[in-house]
Enzyme design. Structure first.
Site, short mmCIF file in Angstrom:
data_model
loop_
_atom_site.label_atom_id
_atom_site.label_comp_id
_atom_site.label_asym_id
_atom_site.label_seq_id
_atom_site.Cartn_x
_atom_site.Cartn_y
_atom_site.Cartn_z
CE LYS A 221 -3.11 -2.07 3.35
NZ LYS A 221 -3.95 -1.76 4.52
CE LYS B 286 -3.17 3.36 3.76
NZ LYS B 286 -4.32 2.97 4.61
N1 C2G Z 1 -12.74 4.07 7.27
C1 C2G Z 1 -13.98 4.69 7.44
N2 C2G Z 1 -14.04 6.05 7.52
C2 C2G Z 1 -12.91 6.79 7.43
C3 C2G Z 1 -11.66 6.17 7.27
C4 C2G Z 1 -11.59 4.78 7.19
O1 C2G Z 1 -15.03 4.01 7.51
N3 C2G Z 1 -13.02 8.15 7.51
C5 C2G Z 1 -12.72 2.61 7.17
C6 C2G Z 1 -12.15 2.12 5.84
O2 C2G Z 1 -13.15 2.13 4.84
C7 C2G Z 1 -11.69 0.70 6.21
C8 C2G Z 1 -11.28 0.85 7.69
O3 C2G Z 1 -11.87 2.08 8.16
O4 C2G Z 1 -12.79 -0.20 6.11
C9 C2G Z 1 -9.79 0.90 7.86
O5 C2G Z 1 -9.30 1.97 7.05
P1 C2G Z 1 -7.74 1.92 6.63
O6 C2G Z 1 -6.91 1.70 7.82
O7 C2G Z 1 -7.50 3.10 5.73
O8 C2G Z 1 -7.72 0.57 5.77
P2 C2G Z 1 -7.06 0.38 4.32
O9 C2G Z 1 -5.71 0.99 4.30
O10 C2G Z 1 -8.08 0.79 3.34
O11 C2G Z 1 -6.80 -1.22 4.29
O12 C2G Z 1 -7.27 -5.68 2.81
C10 C2G Z 1 -7.95 -4.47 3.05
C11 C2G Z 1 -6.99 -3.37 3.45
O13 C2G Z 1 -6.13 -3.81 4.49
C12 C2G Z 1 -7.75 -2.12 3.89
#
Ligand code: C2G
Length: 134
Positions: A45, A47
């Site tokens: 990612k 990140k």
């Molecule tokens: N999320 C949310 N609202 C936000 C930010 C994040 O609902 N304002 C949700 C995202 O949609 C996700 C969860 O919180 O379902 C975790 O977000 P992230 O840590 O950004 O996850 P991500 O990097 O998208 O990784 O295999 C799937 C990946 O690991 C998802």
């Protein structure tokens, strides 16, 4: 017992994540969070996490909605996780809408509305602006 699973990085944990976890837990009795490892975040990612895996894991384990935290080390582990943990429902925020529909073969797939006005990127940007303004 209805088991729910969700995946993510959850770095700089914020109320958007909590909103997601609260609603995910409401879909069952037991919530598993597959937490992206530092290596997975960087390799897959691009990140770089502010908090390392152990600190992010400890934060999630302190949340009342979360029952178990497991590592997410690759994109392909989801089917195995669903089978191993007898998951009934897979949940992700709707920024992933459609991306995991193939998991419908193994469990319910639910995309929950993302909390619109908060993101780790925004937090970091606004902190940078405040520091510059001082
Ligand atoms: N999320 C949310 N609202 C936000 C930010 C994040 O609902 N304002 C949700 C995202 O949609 C996700 C969860 O919180 O379902 C975790 O977000 P992230 O840590 O950004 O996850 P991500 O990097 O998208 O990784 O295999 C799937 C990946 O690991 C998802």
């Amino acid at each position: 017992m209805k088991r729910v699973i969700t995946y993510g990085t959850f770095d700089l944990l914020h109320y958007g994540h909590i909103n997601l976890l609260r609603r995910a837990k409401a879909l069952g009795d037991y919530l598993i969070v597959a937490l992206s490892t530092d290596e997975f975040n960087w390799n897959e990612k691009q990140k770089i996490c502010f908090f390392d895996f152990e600190k992010r894991k400890a934060l999630l384990e302190a949340i009342r909605y979360v029952d178990l935290v497991i590592p997410e080390t690759c994109w392909e582990q989801k089917v195995r996780d669903i089978k191993e943990y007898k998951v009934d429902t897979f949940v992700m925020g709707d920024d992933w809408e459609g991306k995991f529909d193939f998991l419908n073969e193994y469990c319910h797939v639910v995309y929950l509305e993302r909390t619109p006005e908060i993101s780790t990127t925004d937090i970091k940007r606004k902190l940078g602006e405040k520091n510059n303004a001082v």
